[in-house]
Design a protein around this motif. Structure first.
Motif, mmCIF file in Angstrom:
data_model
loop_
_atom_site.group_PDB
_atom_site.id
_atom_site.type_symbol
_atom_site.label_atom_id
_atom_site.label_comp_id
_atom_site.label_asym_id
_atom_site.label_seq_id
_atom_site.Cartn_x
_atom_site.Cartn_y
_atom_site.Cartn_z
ATOM 1 N N ALA A 115 -11.864 -3.331 4.021
ATOM 2 C CA ALA A 115 -11.554 -3.385 2.712
ATOM 3 C C ALA A 115 -11.111 -1.789 2.288
ATOM 4 O O ALA A 115 -10.027 -1.847 1.428
ATOM 5 C CB ALA A 115 -13.052 -3.656 1.745
ATOM 6 N N ILE A 116 -11.738 -0.885 2.604
ATOM 7 C CA ILE A 116 -11.306 0.728 2.276
ATOM 8 C C ILE A 116 -9.810 0.743 2.789
ATOM 9 O O ILE A 116 -8.993 1.435 2.101
ATOM 10 C CB ILE A 116 -12.220 1.464 2.971
ATOM 11 N N MET A 117 -9.556 0.400 4.097
ATOM 12 C CA MET A 117 -8.273 0.544 4.862
ATOM 13 C C MET A 117 -7.174 -0.503 4.079
ATOM 14 O O MET A 117 -6.063 0.246 3.614
ATOM 15 C CB MET A 117 -8.186 0.239 6.348
ATOM 16 N N GLY A 118 -7.743 -1.577 3.684
ATOM 17 C CA GLY A 118 -6.847 -2.511 2.739
ATOM 18 C C GLY A 118 -6.373 -1.939 1.483
ATOM 19 O O GLY A 118 -5.309 -1.922 1.251
ATOM 20 N N ALA A 119 -7.344 -1.220 0.824
ATOM 21 C CA ALA A 119 -7.232 -0.592 -0.438
ATOM 22 C C ALA A 119 -6.167 0.515 -0.310
ATOM 23 O O ALA A 119 -5.050 0.825 -1.049
ATOM 24 C CB ALA A 119 -8.319 -0.064 -1.074
ATOM 25 N N LEU A 120 -6.182 1.482 0.843
ATOM 26 C CA LEU A 120 -5.367 2.363 1.074
ATOM 27 C C LEU A 120 -3.857 1.811 1.412
ATOM 28 O O LEU A 120 -2.860 2.295 0.857
ATOM 29 C CB LEU A 120 -5.856 3.220 2.176
ATOM 30 N N GLN A 121 -3.793 0.856 1.888
ATOM 31 C CA GLN A 121 -2.455 0.260 2.319
ATOM 32 C C GLN A 121 -1.804 -0.310 1.436
ATOM 33 O O GLN A 121 -0.773 -0.380 1.046
ATOM 34 C CB GLN A 121 -2.845 -0.853 3.386
ATOM 35 N N LEU A 122 -2.645 -0.836 0.331
ATOM 36 C CA LEU A 122 -2.115 -1.407 -1.020
ATOM 37 C C LEU A 122 -1.596 -0.311 -1.853
ATOM 38 O O LEU A 122 -0.612 -0.433 -2.505
ATOM 39 C CB LEU A 122 -3.051 -2.414 -1.730
ATOM 40 N N LEU A 123 -2.292 0.763 -1.897
ATOM 41 C CA LEU A 123 -1.884 1.779 -2.727
ATOM 42 C C LEU A 123 -0.590 2.561 -1.895
ATOM 43 O O LEU A 123 0.252 2.866 -2.786
ATOM 44 C CB LEU A 123 -2.732 2.960 -2.796
ATOM 45 N N VAL A 124 -0.449 2.770 -0.909
ATOM 46 C CA VAL A 124 0.725 2.988 0.078
ATOM 47 C C VAL A 124 1.977 2.220 -0.551
ATOM 48 O O VAL A 124 3.033 2.776 -0.684
ATOM 49 C CB VAL A 124 0.639 3.363 1.525
ATOM 50 N N THR A 125 1.565 0.722 -0.202
ATOM 51 C CA THR A 125 2.759 -0.273 -0.731
ATOM 52 C C THR A 125 3.050 0.103 -1.990
ATOM 53 O O THR A 125 4.439 -0.080 -2.217
ATOM 54 C CB THR A 125 2.013 -1.573 -0.426
#
Length: 311
Positions: A115-125
């Motif tokens: 979930a944390i890494m997914g949030a970072l990925q969505l932010l980078v996207t």
């Protein structure tokens, strides 16, 4: 079976896992890789978004596998090595309850990591998609403040990070929804990554119930590697492989988990396909497969763990 006892062991396992410095090291490394995808995207020719999303999701999948193997191969062995298991088992708790508690605690840790890494990925996207600067800066700042306030007022800080990670995932998904980003595909990929972790953690605990951490890690990684490759090699038309090798691969493809289900092609999660149907149907069936396979492996692990002599 007592849900309360399983929950208590799962909670203690989660607390023990999040204190491990190796986990924080993997988290920092994974976050650095996600940030690096922005630079790599700029080196591509008109494929920046695809590079950022594909590399980012692939790195999350890989690092979550590493976390699942590491925790699954070490936490149960630590209980034996520290002799704490000898204090727990004489209490009114079944061995399979102890094993299930360990399993759910590890899965919860991996879920928070994803979930944390997914949030970072969505932010980078969102940054790659030229989202509003106010949102790109304001949402992370607000999430950081929220986390600080929650830690300050919470009586039990253990539950803060899991809840906050889901809030962060939802907030960054909302930021992505304001621009032209395939949010559903990214969220579905994260969920499928969790499905892969469900099976892999069960496999790690199976080997950990009778083996050492090193061998458990090696065996689990081998199962994951073959599970990723066997089905493709069986389907591949080649004259290099002998009939005996093809039969062996076909047998492995039937027995070992098909981890390819959890890393589908982009079109599978975007549009309806003849082979898999609707994207939502594909995700649901794949997660059902993960739950059933993990349950079968846990039953086998419980039988082995039950017969193990710790005297």
């Amino acid at each position: 079976m007592s849900v309360a006892r399983i929950y208590a062991i799962a909670l203690n396992t989660y607390r023990e896992a999040v204190r491990d410095r190796v986990l924080f090291g993997v988290l920092v490394l994974a976050a650095g890789v996600l940030a690096l995808t922005l630079a790599l995207g700029e080196l591509s020719l008109d494929q920046q978004m695809r590079v950022v999303t594909d590399l980012g999701m692939a790195s999350i999948s890989l690092f979550s596998v590493v976390v699942a193997i590491f925790l699954g191969s070490s936490l149960l062995y630590k209980e034996i090595e520290r002799k704490t298991l000898y204090v727990i088992l004489p209490k009114p708790i079944a061995r399979f309850e102890f094993l299930l508690g360990k399993y759910f605690g590890i899965v919860a840790t991996c879920a928070v990591f994803i979930a944390i890494m997914g949030a970072l990925q969505l932010l980078v996207t969102a940054i790659q998609a030229d989202a509003s600067t106010a949102l790109v800066i304001g949402v992370p700042v607000a999430l950081a403040v929220l986390l600080g306030i929650a830690f300050f007022f919470a009586k039990d800080r253990t539950v803060v990070v899991p809840i906050w990670s889901l809030v962060a995932l939802g907030a960054t998904a909302w930021v992505c929804s304001t621009v032209d980003v395939e949010v559903y595909r990214l969220l579905a990929s994260l969920l499928l990554g969790l499905g892969e972790v469900l099976i892999l953690t069960a496999v790690a605990l199976l080997f950990s119930s009778f083996s050492t951490p090193f061998l458990t890690g090696a065996f689990t990684f081998g199962v994951w590697l073959v599970g990723r490759a066997a089905h493709d090699m069986v389907a591949m038309e080649t004259r290099v492989l002998s009939p005996a090798m093809k039969n062996l691969l076909r047998w492995l493809a039937e027995v070992l988990p098909n981890f390819n289900l959890f890393v589908p092609g982009r079109n599978t999660l975007v549009s309806k396909s003849v082979e898999y149907g609707e994207p939502l149907t594909y995700v649901a069936t794949s997660m059902g497969y993960a739950v059933l396979y993990a349950a079968a492996v846990l039953v086998l692990a419980s039988l082995i763990f039950r017969r193990r002599d710790f005297l």
